[in-house]
Design an enzyme around this catalytic site. Structure first.
Site, PDB file in Angstrom:
ATOM      1  N   ARG A  25      26.583  50.711  42.217  1.00 42.41           N
ATOM      2  CA  ARG A  25      25.519  51.087  41.272  1.00 42.41           C
ATOM      3  C   ARG A  25      25.836  50.565  39.867  1.00 42.41           C
ATOM      4  O   ARG A  25      24.947  50.051  39.179  1.00 42.41           O
ATOM      5  CB  ARG A  25      25.363  52.613  41.251  1.00 42.41           C
ATOM      6  CG  ARG A  25      24.397  53.097  40.197  1.00 42.41           C
ATOM      7  CD  ARG A  25      24.178  54.590  40.292  1.00 42.41           C
ATOM      8  NE  ARG A  25      23.374  55.101  39.198  1.00 42.41           N
ATOM      9  CZ  ARG A  25      23.142  56.380  38.984  1.00 42.41           C
ATOM     10  NH1 ARG A  25      23.632  57.300  39.807  1.00 42.41           N
ATOM     11  NH2 ARG A  25      22.393  56.783  37.975  1.00 42.41           N
TER      12      ARG A  25
ATOM     13  N   ASN B 232      17.739  55.924  47.869  1.00 37.82           N
ATOM     14  CA  ASN B 232      16.983  55.057  46.959  1.00 37.82           C
ATOM     15  C   ASN B 232      17.120  53.579  47.297  1.00 37.82           C
ATOM     16  O   ASN B 232      18.104  53.192  47.905  1.00 37.82           O
ATOM     17  CB  ASN B 232      17.497  55.276  45.530  1.00 37.82           C
ATOM     18  CG  ASN B 232      16.796  56.431  44.869  1.00 37.82           C
ATOM     19  OD1 ASN B 232      15.604  56.619  45.058  1.00 37.82           O
ATOM     20  ND2 ASN B 232      17.543  57.215  44.103  1.00 37.82           N
TER      21      ASN B 232
ATOM     22  N   CYS C  79      11.416  62.350  46.979  1.00 34.82           N
ATOM     23  CA  CYS C  79      12.015  62.152  45.664  1.00 34.82           C
ATOM     24  C   CYS C  79      11.850  63.437  44.877  1.00 34.82           C
ATOM     25  O   CYS C  79      10.899  64.191  45.099  1.00 34.82           O
ATOM     26  CB  CYS C  79      11.311  61.002  44.956  1.00 34.82           C
ATOM     27  SG  CYS C  79      11.951  60.687  43.325  1.00 34.82           S
TER      28      CYS C  79
ATOM     29  N   HIS D 243       8.993  56.466  41.929  1.00 38.53           N
ATOM     30  CA  HIS D 243       9.445  56.150  40.572  1.00 38.53           C
ATOM     31  C   HIS D 243       8.397  55.324  39.811  1.00 38.53           C
ATOM     32  O   HIS D 243       8.726  54.569  38.890  1.00 38.53           O
ATOM     33  CB  HIS D 243      10.822  55.445  40.580  1.00 38.53           C
ATOM     34  CG  HIS D 243      11.951  56.391  40.926  1.00 38.53           C
ATOM     35  ND1 HIS D 243      13.266  56.033  40.957  1.00 38.53           N
ATOM     36  CD2 HIS D 243      11.935  57.716  41.253  1.00 38.53           C
ATOM     37  CE1 HIS D 243      14.017  57.079  41.279  1.00 38.53           C
ATOM     38  NE2 HIS D 243      13.226  58.113  41.483  1.00 38.53           N
TER      39      HIS D 243
ATOM     40  N   TYR E 296      10.057  57.489  34.839  1.00 42.32           N
ATOM     41  CA  TYR E 296      10.464  56.101  35.132  1.00 42.32           C
ATOM     42  C   TYR E 296       9.474  55.071  34.616  1.00 42.32           C
ATOM     43  O   TYR E 296       9.819  53.894  34.489  1.00 42.32           O
ATOM     44  CB  TYR E 296      10.656  55.896  36.639  1.00 42.32           C
ATOM     45  CG  TYR E 296      11.965  56.451  37.146  1.00 42.32           C
ATOM     46  CD1 TYR E 296      13.076  55.644  37.284  1.00 42.32           C
ATOM     47  CD2 TYR E 296      12.089  57.795  37.471  1.00 42.32           C
ATOM     48  CE1 TYR E 296      14.283  56.142  37.737  1.00 42.32           C
ATOM     49  CE2 TYR E 296      13.292  58.311  37.934  1.00 42.32           C
ATOM     50  CZ  TYR E 296      14.388  57.487  38.058  1.00 42.32           C
ATOM     51  OH  TYR E 296      15.576  57.985  38.495  1.00 42.32           O
TER      52      TYR E 296
END
Ligand code: G6P
Length: 438
Positions: A97, A151, A172, A202, A255
């Site tokens: 990540r 994700n 989510c 998102h 987002y």
């Protein structure tokens, strides 16, 4: 479903979020007769898995529930006989990540774990693994429901629908978090709100909001434009422009800032990367602290520190869904499902995030109709990027991967797209067998 007992298999059980899920299970024993929880992880996550297993046993013992807790590296054993398989894993861990967040920044592009090139890289690593898990479910628990939190949740759920036959819903915590934030803004209970949500994961908008039946969309937009808090722990709280919100006429999710306020968000990310670290680098510290707490043999509940993470209400979102399916509640949840005509201009097989009715028979999105051009442009472009990304992940095709990145609205230039792609493929080499094999 009429089974008197339920088995949950949690893939990625060594995650620091697991105590949240366990707490949710223990809160709902009256409506959900969970009798078995089997956590699975990989060798690299063994130590964390053992810590989570021990903490879960303490939590279960404290509650007096009769639940068998198992933890192992044996995914197939966990899936066998499961009624619900929950996926919450991260291929490559937090280091992957952090790479996803840093590589795009080198090119002056948003570096975020789920949107833009970071989400692209995560999707490439995740899709082959999740399709493998689905093949195990097809073989060992064909009636099980898979609830996917991994994700980028919408994109991954679309890959599952396109390439497997399992029953799956993507989930989510953003929609439920938005509901809680609107309740806070309006000083009302979340139960008195009705929200019409639709978009992509998102990238979801609350198109209309009602409080006890009275429409409040414009009022909420005004309050957010005036500075009311509307963000999550993991996203910079860049103030919204009131004129823009009024013109948009729908409530954007946190987002959306990456798409509508790209310059400011990029500046925030660059500053954080220099001082204090990217989100993954910050989360690594919180996670280390969390596992120190989890190790404490006197701890028998979810510690407050977990609330510093971005996944608030994660367990409510998933267990309310389990409840709706198991008890055939036919209630409305905001989930990731096949479009099936709900947004008229998107293909039926596109996965969208929207309000949907859920029962033991499955989930059906509520029709939203045709979106205004303002929303339609963005959603179509992101969906095209998502479709290309899925094809790239499955085929390992460089050209498709390049087109996917070049189609992402957060990547403004193909030279940059190419640089990001080459770095991404190189750094993730060990996690991308489909690409490496070519
Ligand atoms: C939000 C998102 C999740 C994401 C999480 C990250 O809640 O909806 O999809 O996984 O944030 O939080 P973190 O604390 O890891 O940055």
């Amino acid at each position: 479903m009429t089974k008197p007992s339920l088995k949950l298999a949690i893939i990625g059980g060594g995650s620091s979020y697991t105590p949240e899920l366990v707490e949710g299970v223990l809160k709902r024993l009256d409506s959900l007769p969970v009798t078995e929880m089997h956590f699975v992880d990989i060798e690299a996550g063994r130590e964390k898995l053992e810590i989570i297993e021990a903490l879960t046993r303490r939590m279960v013992e404290k509650s007096g529930a009769n639940i068998t807790v198992q933890a192992s590296l044996d995914r197939r054993a966990a899936i066998t006989g499961a009624d619900f398989v929950m996926t919450q894993f991260r291929v490559g861990g937090l280091q992957a990540r952090a790479n996803d967040e840093r590589i795009p920044l080198k090119y002056d592009v948003i570096g975020q774990e789920t949107t833009g090139p970071g989400g692209f890289a995560k999707a490439l690593r995740t899709i082959p693994v999740i399709l493998d898990i689905c093949r195990d479910i097809e073989e060992l628990a064909p009636n099980a429901w898979m609830l996917n939190f991994t994700n980028p949740a919408g994109l991954v759920t679309e890959a599952i629908h396109k390439y497997t036959n399992i029953k799956s819903i993507g989930l989510c915590n953003v929609p439920v978090s938005m509901k809680m934030m609107i309740a806070e803004i309006m000083k009302c209970s979340p139960e008195s709100l009705s929200l019409e949500c639709a978009g992509l994961n998102h990238l979801v908008w609350v198109h209309r909001a009602w409080l006890d039946g009275k429409e409040i969309t414009a009022e909420v937009l005004e309050k957010i434009g005036d500075g009311a808090n509307f963000s999550m722990n993991n996203i910079f709280e860049e103030p919204w422009d009131p004129d823009f919100l009024k013109a948009l006429g729908a409530i954007p999710c946190p987002y959306h800032r990456y798409f509508y306020q790209t310059d400011a968000m990029l500046a925030e990310e660059k500053e954080a990367a220099l001082n204090g670290g990217t989100r993954a680098e910050q989360v690594r510290e919180t996670e280390a602290e969390l596992f120190e707490l989890y190790k404490d043999t006197t701890l028998d509940h979810k510690p407050e520190l977990l609330e510093k993470r971005g996944g608030a209400y994660y367990s409510d979102a998933s267990l309310n869904l389990v409840d709706a399916i198991y008890n055939n509640l036919n209630t409305i949840h905001v989930i990731n499902v096949r479009n099936n005509g709900a947004i008229t201009t998107l293909p039926d097989d596109a996965v969208i995030e929207c309000s949907a009715v859920v029962g033991c028979w499955g989930a059906r999105p509520l029709a939203i109709g045709t979106l205004s051009p303002a929303m339609s442009g963005l959603i179509h472009q992101v969906k095209a990027y998502e479709q290309l990304t899925i094809e790239a992940a499955v085929s390992g095709d460089y050209d498709k991967a390049l087109m996917a990145l070049a189609s992402n609205p957060l990547v403004p230039d193909i030279t940059r797209a190419k640089g990001i792609l080459d770095d991404t493929l190189r750094v993730n080499h060990d996690y991308l067998p489909n690409f490496s094999a070519r």
